[in-house]
Design an enzyme around this catalytic site. Sequence first.
Site, PDB file in Angstrom:
ATOM      1  N   ALA A  90       0.827  -1.208   0.000  1.00 26.21           N
ATOM      2  CA  ALA A  90       0.000   0.000   0.000  1.00 26.21           C
ATOM      3  C   ALA A  90       0.864   1.262   0.000  1.00 26.21           C
ATOM      4  O   ALA A  90       0.518   2.256  -0.648  1.00 26.21           O
ATOM      5  CB  ALA A  90      -0.947  -0.010   1.191  1.00 26.21           C
ATOM      6  N   GLY A 145       1.916   1.611  -3.481  1.00 27.72           N
ATOM      7  CA  GLY A 145       0.739   1.941  -4.281  1.00 27.72           C
ATOM      8  C   GLY A 145       0.301   3.382  -4.114  1.00 27.72           C
ATOM      9  O   GLY A 145      -0.139   4.028  -5.070  1.00 27.72           O
ATOM     10  N   ASP A 146       0.432   3.905  -2.908  1.00 29.69           N
ATOM     11  CA  ASP A 146       0.061   5.288  -2.627  1.00 29.69           C
ATOM     12  C   ASP A 146       0.862   6.259  -3.493  1.00 29.69           C
ATOM     13  O   ASP A 146       0.303   7.156  -4.123  1.00 29.69           O
ATOM     14  CB  ASP A 146       0.278   5.582  -1.138  1.00 29.69           C
ATOM     15  CG  ASP A 146       0.008   7.025  -0.781  1.00 29.69           C
ATOM     16  OD1 ASP A 146      -1.155   7.465  -0.915  1.00 29.69           O
ATOM     17  OD2 ASP A 146       0.956   7.721  -0.364  1.00 29.69           O
ATOM     18  N   VAL A 147       2.161   6.070  -3.551  1.00 34.44           N
ATOM     19  CA  VAL A 147       3.008   6.993  -4.313  1.00 34.44           C
ATOM     20  C   VAL A 147       2.824   6.801  -5.819  1.00 34.44           C
ATOM     21  O   VAL A 147       2.827   7.778  -6.576  1.00 34.44           O
ATOM     22  CB  VAL A 147       4.493   6.889  -3.899  1.00 34.44           C
ATOM     23  CG1 VAL A 147       5.123   5.596  -4.358  1.00 34.44           C
ATOM     24  CG2 VAL A 147       5.280   8.077  -4.393  1.00 34.44           C
ATOM     25  N   GLU A 206      -0.484   8.511  -6.640  1.00 37.91           N
ATOM     26  CA  GLU A 206      -0.317   9.968  -6.517  1.00 37.91           C
ATOM     27  C   GLU A 206       0.423  10.529  -7.734  1.00 37.91           C
ATOM     28  O   GLU A 206       0.035  11.568  -8.275  1.00 37.91           O
ATOM     29  CB  GLU A 206       0.442  10.310  -5.237  1.00 37.91           C
ATOM     30  CG  GLU A 206       0.746  11.781  -5.058  1.00 37.91           C
ATOM     31  CD  GLU A 206      -0.403  12.596  -4.497  1.00 37.91           C
ATOM     32  OE1 GLU A 206      -0.453  13.811  -4.784  1.00 37.91           O
ATOM     33  OE2 GLU A 206      -1.235  12.037  -3.774  1.00 37.91           O
TER      34      GLU A 206
END
Length: 157
Positions: free
Chosen positions: A14, A17-19, A22
């Site tokens: 995660a 995945g977040d970066v 974004e």
Amino acid sequence: MPRSWQEMNALTLAYLGDVVYELWVRTHLLNNGYEKVNELHRLATQYVRAGTQAKLLHHILPHLDEQELSVVHRGRNAKGGHPKSTDVVTYRYATGFEALVGYWQLTGRTERMLWAFEQVDQFVGEEDEGKGKGETAKEEESITDALSPAEQSEIDC
């Protein structure tokens, strides 16, 4: 030797995945002609908020294969941070989405990832409908409000 994604904690997936998401959001906005920093920030926030990610995940769930669903379950059930402006269930669905994105990135499934990302525009701003410019929803709608009991059990472990 690089570690396999299977050995990684779901929250680590995660985190990646977040970066990745974004970066896609910011690139998407720039490619669509947005250049003012304040506007970019306001719009990017709508894309990356937990409610939008959870709705996108719900939308793509029927199209995920067994492995992808397993990654979503791992991410959704991981014990981690605390939600800031949403409920726990929505936050966990968003974490499941981010874990899935991390999985796609590490396994080179770029086409699959882009297919999912390209569907997000229909969910952006739903929480803010009816509000004036510059206003945002203080609390996001819970994703469970939009799911039937059968759909909830499909992703529950």
